[in-house]
Design a protein around this motif. Structure first.
Motif, PDB file in Angstrom:
ATOM      1  N   THR A 120       0.825  -1.200   0.000  1.00  0.00           N
ATOM      2  CA  THR A 120       0.000   0.000   0.000  1.00  0.00           C
ATOM      3  C   THR A 120       0.862   1.254   0.000  1.00  0.00           C
ATOM      4  O   THR A 120       2.017   1.232   0.434  1.00  0.00           O
ATOM      5  CB  THR A 120      -0.915   0.027   1.227  1.00  0.00           C
ATOM      6  N   ASN A 121       0.274   2.336  -0.486  1.00  0.00           N
ATOM      7  CA  ASN A 121       0.957   3.614  -0.541  1.00  0.00           C
ATOM      8  C   ASN A 121      -0.049   4.699  -0.199  1.00  0.00           C
ATOM      9  O   ASN A 121      -1.166   4.687  -0.728  1.00  0.00           O
ATOM     10  CB  ASN A 121       1.528   3.848  -1.944  1.00  0.00           C
ATOM     11  N   TYR A 122       0.323   5.619   0.686  1.00  0.00           N
ATOM     12  CA  TYR A 122      -0.589   6.670   1.129  1.00  0.00           C
ATOM     13  C   TYR A 122       0.054   8.043   0.969  1.00  0.00           C
ATOM     14  O   TYR A 122       1.262   8.200   1.165  1.00  0.00           O
ATOM     15  CB  TYR A 122      -0.952   6.506   2.605  1.00  0.00           C
ATOM     16  N   ALA A 123      -0.786   9.027   0.681  1.00  0.00           N
ATOM     17  CA  ALA A 123      -0.327  10.405   0.750  1.00  0.00           C
ATOM     18  C   ALA A 123      -0.036  10.748   2.217  1.00  0.00           C
ATOM     19  O   ALA A 123      -0.728  10.253   3.122  1.00  0.00           O
ATOM     20  CB  ALA A 123      -1.393  11.347   0.206  1.00  0.00           C
ATOM     21  N   ASP A 124       0.972  11.575   2.453  1.00  0.00           N
ATOM     22  CA  ASP A 124       1.314  11.940   3.826  1.00  0.00           C
ATOM     23  C   ASP A 124       0.135  12.553   4.567  1.00  0.00           C
ATOM     24  O   ASP A 124      -0.031  12.350   5.769  1.00  0.00           O
ATOM     25  CB  ASP A 124       2.491  12.926   3.828  1.00  0.00           C
ATOM     26  N   SER A 125      -0.692  13.279   3.847  1.00  0.00           N
ATOM     27  CA  SER A 125      -1.802  13.997   4.475  1.00  0.00           C
ATOM     28  C   SER A 125      -2.893  13.077   5.021  1.00  0.00           C
ATOM     29  O   SER A 125      -3.733  13.513   5.807  1.00  0.00           O
ATOM     30  CB  SER A 125      -2.420  14.976   3.479  1.00  0.00           C
ATOM     31  N   VAL A 126      -2.902  11.813   4.601  1.00  0.00           N
ATOM     32  CA  VAL A 126      -3.953  10.895   5.047  1.00  0.00           C
ATOM     33  C   VAL A 126      -3.431   9.735   5.882  1.00  0.00           C
ATOM     34  O   VAL A 126      -4.214   8.934   6.391  1.00  0.00           O
ATOM     35  CB  VAL A 126      -4.774  10.352   3.856  1.00  0.00           C
ATOM     36  N   LYS A 127      -2.115   9.625   6.001  1.00  0.00           N
ATOM     37  CA  LYS A 127      -1.541   8.520   6.771  1.00  0.00           C
ATOM     38  C   LYS A 127      -2.053   8.545   8.209  1.00  0.00           C
ATOM     39  O   LYS A 127      -2.102   9.591   8.848  1.00  0.00           O
ATOM     40  CB  LYS A 127      -0.011   8.614   6.767  1.00  0.00           C
ATOM     41  N   GLY A 128      -2.442   7.372   8.688  1.00  0.00           N
ATOM     42  CA  GLY A 128      -2.961   7.261  10.048  1.00  0.00           C
ATOM     43  C   GLY A 128      -4.452   7.524  10.153  1.00  0.00           C
ATOM     44  O   GLY A 128      -5.056   7.246  11.190  1.00  0.00           O
ATOM     45  N   ARG A 129      -5.051   8.056   9.087  1.00  0.00           N
ATOM     46  CA  ARG A 129      -6.490   8.341   9.111  1.00  0.00           C
ATOM     47  C   ARG A 129      -7.254   7.496   8.095  1.00  0.00           C
ATOM     48  O   ARG A 129      -8.402   7.115   8.341  1.00  0.00           O
ATOM     49  CB  ARG A 129      -6.741   9.819   8.815  1.00  0.00           C
ATOM     50  N   PHE A 130      -6.644   7.231   6.946  1.00  0.00           N
ATOM     51  CA  PHE A 130      -7.295   6.473   5.878  1.00  0.00           C
ATOM     52  C   PHE A 130      -6.661   5.095   5.776  1.00  0.00           C
ATOM     53  O   PHE A 130      -5.453   4.922   5.984  1.00  0.00           O
ATOM     54  CB  PHE A 130      -7.123   7.172   4.531  1.00  0.00           C
ATOM     55  N   THR A 131      -7.489   4.098   5.417  1.00  0.00           N
ATOM     56  CA  THR A 131      -6.997   2.744   5.201  1.00  0.00           C
ATOM     57  C   THR A 131      -7.570   2.201   3.902  1.00  0.00           C
ATOM     58  O   THR A 131      -8.788   2.231   3.694  1.00  0.00           O
ATOM     59  CB  THR A 131      -7.411   1.814   6.352  1.00  0.00           C
ATOM     60  N   ILE A 132      -6.690   1.698   3.046  1.00  0.00           N
ATOM     61  CA  ILE A 132      -7.120   1.128   1.774  1.00  0.00           C
ATOM     62  C   ILE A 132      -7.035  -0.388   1.864  1.00  0.00           C
ATOM     63  O   ILE A 132      -6.128  -0.938   2.496  1.00  0.00           O
ATOM     64  CB  ILE A 132      -6.274   1.663   0.597  1.00  0.00           C
ATOM     65  N   SER A 133      -7.999  -1.065   1.234  1.00  0.00           N
ATOM     66  CA  SER A 133      -8.003  -2.527   1.226  1.00  0.00           C
ATOM     67  C   SER A 133      -8.697  -3.032  -0.024  1.00  0.00           C
ATOM     68  O   SER A 133      -9.402  -2.279  -0.709  1.00  0.00           O
ATOM     69  CB  SER A 133      -8.697  -3.067   2.483  1.00  0.00           C
ATOM     70  N   ARG A 134      -8.488  -4.296  -0.322  1.00  0.00           N
ATOM     71  CA  ARG A 134      -9.161  -4.937  -1.457  1.00  0.00           C
ATOM     72  C   ARG A 134      -9.877  -6.179  -0.977  1.00  0.00           C
ATOM     73  O   ARG A 134      -9.440  -6.837  -0.027  1.00  0.00           O
ATOM     74  CB  ARG A 134      -8.145  -5.306  -2.550  1.00  0.00           C
ATOM     75  N   ASP A 135     -10.958  -6.556  -1.671  1.00  0.00           N
ATOM     76  CA  ASP A 135     -11.691  -7.751  -1.279  1.00  0.00           C
ATOM     77  C   ASP A 135     -10.952  -8.996  -1.767  1.00  0.00           C
ATOM     78  O   ASP A 135      -9.958  -8.911  -2.476  1.00  0.00           O
ATOM     79  CB  ASP A 135     -13.108  -7.709  -1.838  1.00  0.00           C
ATOM     80  N   VAL A 136     -11.443 -10.178  -1.363  1.00  0.00           N
ATOM     81  CA  VAL A 136     -10.776 -11.433  -1.688  1.00  0.00           C
ATOM     82  C   VAL A 136     -10.675 -11.633  -3.197  1.00  0.00           C
ATOM     83  O   VAL A 136      -9.661 -12.101  -3.710  1.00  0.00           O
ATOM     84  CB  VAL A 136     -11.517 -12.617  -1.041  1.00  0.00           C
ATOM     85  N   ALA A 137     -11.726 -11.276  -3.915  1.00  0.00           N
ATOM     86  CA  ALA A 137     -11.719 -11.413  -5.375  1.00  0.00           C
ATOM     87  C   ALA A 137     -10.815 -10.387  -6.036  1.00  0.00           C
ATOM     88  O   ALA A 137     -10.514 -10.491  -7.224  1.00  0.00           O
ATOM     89  CB  ALA A 137     -13.136 -11.284  -5.922  1.00  0.00           C
ATOM     90  N   LYS A 138     -10.412  -9.378  -5.257  1.00  0.00           N
ATOM     91  CA  LYS A 138      -9.483  -8.332  -5.690  1.00  0.00           C
ATOM     92  C   LYS A 138     -10.027  -7.461  -6.808  1.00  0.00           C
ATOM     93  O   LYS A 138      -9.263  -6.820  -7.513  1.00  0.00           O
ATOM     94  CB  LYS A 138      -8.128  -8.933  -6.083  1.00  0.00           C
ATOM     95  N   THR A 139     -11.360  -7.409  -6.942  1.00  0.00           N
ATOM     96  CA  THR A 139     -11.933  -6.506  -7.934  1.00  0.00           C
ATOM     97  C   THR A 139     -12.594  -5.299  -7.291  1.00  0.00           C
ATOM     98  O   THR A 139     -13.079  -4.416  -7.995  1.00  0.00           O
ATOM     99  CB  THR A 139     -12.977  -7.238  -8.806  1.00  0.00           C
ATOM    100  N   THR A 140     -12.643  -5.269  -5.960  1.00  0.00           N
ATOM    101  CA  THR A 140     -13.219  -4.148  -5.237  1.00  0.00           C
ATOM    102  C   THR A 140     -12.176  -3.556  -4.306  1.00  0.00           C
ATOM    103  O   THR A 140     -11.496  -4.285  -3.593  1.00  0.00           O
ATOM    104  CB  THR A 140     -14.453  -4.570  -4.422  1.00  0.00           C
ATOM    105  N   VAL A 141     -12.068  -2.236  -4.353  1.00  0.00           N
ATOM    106  CA  VAL A 141     -11.155  -1.538  -3.449  1.00  0.00           C
ATOM    107  C   VAL A 141     -11.983  -0.651  -2.521  1.00  0.00           C
ATOM    108  O   VAL A 141     -12.958  -0.024  -2.947  1.00  0.00           O
ATOM    109  CB  VAL A 141     -10.121  -0.703  -4.237  1.00  0.00           C
ATOM    110  N   LEU A 142     -11.614  -0.655  -1.262  1.00  0.00           N
ATOM    111  CA  LEU A 142     -12.301   0.126  -0.239  1.00  0.00           C
ATOM    112  C   LEU A 142     -11.346   1.177   0.330  1.00  0.00           C
ATOM    113  O   LEU A 142     -10.148   0.915   0.464  1.00  0.00           O
ATOM    114  CB  LEU A 142     -12.785  -0.780   0.886  1.00  0.00           C
TER     115      LEU A 142
END
Length: 125
Positions: A62-84
């Motif tokens: 994963t890669n985050y902008a400094d401005s959102v680190k610690g506040r935003f979390t990115i993830s993908r579902d098992v099928a890997k076609t959906t990103v949250l």
């Protein structure tokens, strides 16, 4: 054809939370990267967060902008076609149109970028 369908944008008070979702569909062979960019009025589009599959010499991650680190979390579902994108402790400066992004293959060739239509996030009291 590849489609990206986004959802989750809304009006929220400062300190609140939102979760954005984006699902890719269509003629997809494999997805390398999914993520989110945002564009505020009068500003350039900027990276928020990306998540990349490992493979070959790449470990992925994963890669985050400094401005959102610690506040935003990115993830993908098992099928890997959906990103949250889970967004916590939202600030007025997070107000922007959020665009889903992906780099994927539709066959055995190189990856190509695709963009969603955008979803509005407004942080205001």
């Amino acid at each position: 054809q590849v489609q990206l369908v986004e959802s989750g944008g809304d009006l929220v008070q400062p300190g609140g939370s939102l979760r954005l979702s984006c699902t890719a569909s269509g003629s997809i062979f494999s997805i390398k990267t999914m993520g989110w960019y945002r564009q505020a009025p009068g500003k350039q589009r900027e990276l928020v967060a990306t998540i990349t599959s490992g493979g070959g010499s790449s470990a992925g991650g994963t890669n985050y902008a400094d401005s959102v680190k610690g506040r935003f979390t990115i993830s993908r579902d098992v099928a890997k076609t959906t990103v949250l994108l889970q967004m916590n402790s939202l600030k007025p400066e997070d107000t922007a149109v959020y665009y889903c992004y992906t780099q994927l293959r539709t066959g055995m060739g190189p990856t190509h970028p695709y963009w969603g239509q955008g979803t509005q996030v407004t942080v205001s009291s």
